[in-house]
Design a protein around this motif. Sequence first.
Motif, PDB file in Angstrom:
ATOM      1  N   VAL A   1      24.357  -3.846  -2.698  1.00 15.15           N
ATOM      2  CA  VAL A   1      24.124  -5.161  -2.110  1.00 15.15           C
ATOM      3  C   VAL A   1      23.015  -5.076  -1.066  1.00 15.15           C
ATOM      4  N   ALA A   2      23.073  -4.035  -0.227  1.00 16.15           N
ATOM      5  CA  ALA A   2      22.036  -3.842   0.790  1.00 16.15           C
ATOM      6  C   ALA A   2      20.671  -3.645   0.135  1.00 16.15           C
ATOM      7  N   GLY A   3      20.641  -2.910  -0.965  1.00 18.46           N
ATOM      8  CA  GLY A   3      19.394  -2.700  -1.692  1.00 18.46           C
ATOM      9  C   GLY A   3      18.847  -3.976  -2.283  1.00 18.46           C
ATOM     10  N   LEU A   4      19.732  -4.856  -2.737  1.00 19.34           N
ATOM     11  CA  LEU A   4      19.310  -6.135  -3.292  1.00 19.34           C
ATOM     12  C   LEU A   4      18.583  -6.968  -2.236  1.00 19.34           C
ATOM     13  N   PHE A   5      19.139  -7.028  -1.018  1.00 15.75           N
ATOM     14  CA  PHE A   5      18.481  -7.752   0.072  1.00 15.75           C
ATOM     15  C   PHE A   5      17.111  -7.153   0.386  1.00 15.75           C
ATOM     16  N   ALA A   6      17.020  -5.834   0.317  1.00 14.05           N
ATOM     17  CA  ALA A   6      15.740  -5.166   0.574  1.00 14.05           C
ATOM     18  C   ALA A   6      14.703  -5.578  -0.463  1.00 14.05           C
ATOM     19  N   GLY A   7      15.123  -5.706  -1.715  1.00  8.97           N
ATOM     20  CA  GLY A   7      14.207  -6.111  -2.778  1.00  8.97           C
ATOM     21  C   GLY A   7      13.691  -7.525  -2.586  1.00  8.97           C
ATOM     22  N   VAL A   8      14.573  -8.438  -2.191  1.00  9.33           N
ATOM     23  CA  VAL A   8      14.163  -9.819  -1.938  1.00  9.33           C
ATOM     24  C   VAL A   8      13.150  -9.875  -0.798  1.00  9.33           C
ATOM     25  N   ALA A   9      13.399  -9.113   0.264  1.00  9.53           N
ATOM     26  CA  ALA A   9      12.471  -9.080   1.403  1.00  9.53           C
ATOM     27  C   ALA A   9      11.110  -8.543   0.973  1.00  9.53           C
ATOM     28  N   THR A  10      11.102  -7.552   0.094  1.00  6.18           N
ATOM     29  CA  THR A  10       9.847  -6.982  -0.388  1.00  6.18           C
ATOM     30  C   THR A  10       8.995  -8.016  -1.102  1.00  6.18           C
ATOM     31  N   VAL A  11       9.624  -8.820  -1.955  1.00  2.30           N
ATOM     32  CA  VAL A  11       8.877  -9.827  -2.721  1.00  2.30           C
ATOM     33  C   VAL A  11       8.376 -10.941  -1.811  1.00  2.30           C
ATOM     34  N   VAL A  12       9.216 -11.407  -0.896  1.00  2.00           N
ATOM     35  CA  VAL A  12       8.820 -12.489   0.014  1.00  2.00           C
ATOM     36  C   VAL A  12       7.569 -12.109   0.793  1.00  2.00           C
ATOM     37  N   VAL A  13       7.541 -10.890   1.305  1.00  5.69           N
ATOM     38  CA  VAL A  13       6.410 -10.443   2.123  1.00  5.69           C
ATOM     39  C   VAL A  13       5.244  -9.969   1.266  1.00  5.69           C
ATOM     40  N   GLY A  14       5.538  -9.267   0.184  1.00 13.21           N
ATOM     41  CA  GLY A  14       4.484  -8.558  -0.539  1.00 13.21           C
ATOM     42  C   GLY A  14       3.887  -9.212  -1.756  1.00 13.21           C
ATOM     43  N   HIS A  15       4.537 -10.243  -2.328  1.00  9.77           N
ATOM     44  CA  HIS A  15       4.039 -10.795  -3.601  1.00  9.77           C
ATOM     45  C   HIS A  15       2.620 -11.357  -3.529  1.00  9.77           C
ATOM     46  N   PRO A  16       2.243 -12.087  -2.473  1.00  4.30           N
ATOM     47  CA  PRO A  16       0.857 -12.581  -2.421  1.00  4.30           C
ATOM     48  C   PRO A  16      -0.172 -11.458  -2.489  1.00  4.30           C
ATOM     49  N   PHE A  17       0.099 -10.353  -1.805  1.00  5.60           N
ATOM     50  CA  PHE A  17      -0.807  -9.203  -1.853  1.00  5.60           C
ATOM     51  C   PHE A  17      -0.847  -8.623  -3.264  1.00  5.60           C
ATOM     52  N   ASP A  18       0.319  -8.608  -3.922  1.00  5.31           N
ATOM     53  CA  ASP A  18       0.396  -8.057  -5.270  1.00  5.31           C
ATOM     54  C   ASP A  18      -0.390  -8.912  -6.259  1.00  5.31           C
ATOM     55  N   THR A  19      -0.357 -10.234  -6.076  1.00  4.25           N
ATOM     56  CA  THR A  19      -1.123 -11.134  -6.936  1.00  4.25           C
ATOM     57  C   THR A  19      -2.617 -10.832  -6.850  1.00  4.25           C
ATOM     58  N   VAL A  20      -3.106 -10.650  -5.627  1.00  5.23           N
ATOM     59  CA  VAL A  20      -4.524 -10.333  -5.411  1.00  5.23           C
ATOM     60  C   VAL A  20      -4.854  -8.977  -6.018  1.00  5.23           C
TER      61      VAL A  20
END
Length: 273
Positions: free
Chosen positions: A16-35
């Motif tokens: 469960v803790a890992g799942l929250f970590a994954g969501v936080a990663t996408v929220v912060v990092g997805h725009p950079f990943d798109t570029v």
Amino acid sequence: MVMEDSRKPSGYKEYVAGLFAGVATVVVGHPFDTVKVKLQKHNTNVQGITYRNGFHCTARILATEGVRGLYIGATPSFVGMAFESSLLFGIYSQTKQSLQCRMQIQGTDSLVPKCSGYSSSLDCALKTIKSDGVTGAFRGGSTTFLRESIGNAVFFSVYEYVRYYMHLQLKSGSSDHNNLVDMGIGILSGGLGGVAFWSTVLPLDVAKTIIQTAPDKSSPTNPFQVLNSIYRMSGLRGCYTGLGPTILRAFPANAAAIVTWEIAMKFLGIKNN
């Protein structure tokens, strides 16, 4: 006895803790990943559109699609990263805790044409399977596995080393150890771990992008063959296409993941020693 029990794996909570970590990663990092993906795709193809740098690419996305354009494909990323992080952090923390018990016993831009016109993530998956078969949905899978295996080994090694070193320094100093200090350590250790991850495996990520987006089914799927082709055409710089936005993403995204994971672990009553 109480100390031993607190370090035993506690079932689902680590996941469960890992799942929250994954969501936080996408929220912060997805725009950079798109570029990063746009740079890798269009700056390594001879006939592709060349962006000058990450800022130029970001500006083009914002000008043509707005902020929403930076989160294209975010839905499968949320699902995929949540699942991946849940397994990754869950297995990591349970393995670490088990080993500690054993030790105790022992002592899209308008300039870029939409080639497929996907209306959603499901539409993308269905069209990929229809045109390339089931195996098309897993194209580049072996390269992704190689990237993740090497990258995560580097990530957790750097994370543990930085975390251990900083805790050691705090113990020898006179600073009070509190939650704010723990958060600072998490930000630094997670951020540096993320930078180390991507600095190590970015060439494999470039190869993965080319393999997955190649229009020709007969295109090579061997990542080293693809990298050799890129190196001949663009040199070492071509193998590290997207390095700027990748590093800019790596620190905050992984810092957010680690801090979120550590907070969730504390909230769920799991010790991370």
